[in-house]
Write an enzyme that holds these catalytic residues in place. Structure first.
Site, mmCIF file in Angstrom:
data_model
loop_
_atom_site.group_PDB
_atom_site.id
_atom_site.type_symbol
_atom_site.label_atom_id
_atom_site.label_comp_id
_atom_site.label_asym_id
_atom_site.label_seq_id
_atom_site.Cartn_x
_atom_site.Cartn_y
_atom_site.Cartn_z
ATOM 1 N NE ARG A 66 8.178 -54.619 -37.275
ATOM 2 C CZ ARG A 66 8.733 -55.435 -36.399
ATOM 3 N NH1 ARG A 66 10.002 -55.729 -36.496
ATOM 4 N NH2 ARG A 66 8.033 -55.927 -35.410
ATOM 5 C CG ASP A 85 3.006 -25.262 -34.695
ATOM 6 O OD1 ASP A 85 3.395 -26.365 -34.255
ATOM 7 O OD2 ASP A 85 2.315 -25.165 -35.730
ATOM 8 N N GLY A 86 4.071 -26.197 -31.356
ATOM 9 C CA GLY A 86 3.422 -27.040 -30.364
ATOM 10 C C GLY A 86 2.259 -27.835 -30.923
ATOM 11 C CB ILE A 87 -0.078 -27.442 -33.559
ATOM 12 C CG1 ILE A 87 -0.787 -26.604 -32.494
ATOM 13 C CG2 ILE A 87 -1.072 -28.194 -34.434
ATOM 14 C CD1 ILE A 87 -1.570 -25.446 -33.012
ATOM 15 C CG HIS A 88 3.122 -28.434 -37.826
ATOM 16 N ND1 HIS A 88 2.346 -27.318 -37.697
ATOM 17 C CD2 HIS A 88 3.042 -28.814 -39.110
ATOM 18 C CE1 HIS A 88 1.815 -27.032 -38.865
ATOM 19 N NE2 HIS A 88 2.218 -27.915 -39.748
ATOM 20 C CG ASP A 138 3.995 -25.748 -42.763
ATOM 21 O OD1 ASP A 138 4.200 -25.499 -43.971
ATOM 22 O OD2 ASP A 138 3.190 -26.614 -42.386
ATOM 23 C CB ALA A 181 -4.462 -27.701 -43.673
ATOM 24 N N GLY A 182 -1.063 -26.893 -42.451
ATOM 25 C CA GLY A 182 -0.183 -25.737 -42.358
ATOM 26 C C GLY A 182 -0.263 -25.157 -40.962
#
Length: 169
Positions: free
Chosen positions: A7, A28-31, A54, A89-90
């Site tokens: 929406r 990175d496969g995490i973000h 990052d 956190a990065g």
């Protein structure tokens, strides 16, 4: 960054929807989940993505507690969260790690990998006439990778800056 919402679409659909926008992607496969990385590649193609990391101060350091500006953070493997939470956190991923992940997640060609890892960024920064590809007259900023896409050597303006290779004199 705003979340993807059907929406109130926000940033993600805008990046995916407009070909003139190059999306920065932390692979990175995490973000970003590996399936979303692959979907982004399928939608944007190699010319529409620029890999970024990052990465923060704890990159390359052992697991443990660190300070990220005013925030206490905890590094475990490739993941960094604000202490006491699950809030990312990065990143601590190196650029070559992100390049390997992108290749693994997307099965892109090496030519496409060069676009997302080098050419597209140089174009975005307005320095493509000097670097970002291999051509006569460019700075010879190069990274030599092995078959597993691990860094063997880097050259900055044609000079060896890092090397794991042994050269015969």
């Amino acid at each position: 960054m705003s979340k993807y919402d059907h929406r109130q679409p926000g940033v993600v659909p805008a990046v995916l929807n407009f070909n003139e926008v190059v999306g920065e992607l932390i692979s990175d496969g995490i973000h970003v989940n590996e399936n979303i990385i692959n979907l982004t590649y399928k939608i944007k193609g190699a010319t529409g993505i620029a890999l970024v990391t990052d990465a923060m101060l704890a990159k390359g350091l052992p697991d443990g507690e660190y300070q990220f500006g005013p925030l206490p953070v905890v590094k475990t493997g490739q993941k960094v969260v604000i202490k006491g939470t699950e809030t990312i956190a990065g990143s601590v991923a190196t650029y070559d790690y992100c390049v390997r992940n992108f290749h693994h997640f997307t099965n892109c060609s090496l030519q496409e990998l060069a676009l997302v890892a080098s050419t597209n960024i140089a174009k975005q920064l307005g320095i493509f006439e000097k670097t970002g590809s291999i051509a006569v007259g460019k700075l010879a900023d190069l990274v030599v990778l092995d078959a597993e896409l691990k860094v063997l050597m880097t050259l900055c303006e044609g000079e060896v800056a890092y090397s794991q290779l042994k050269f015969k004199q």
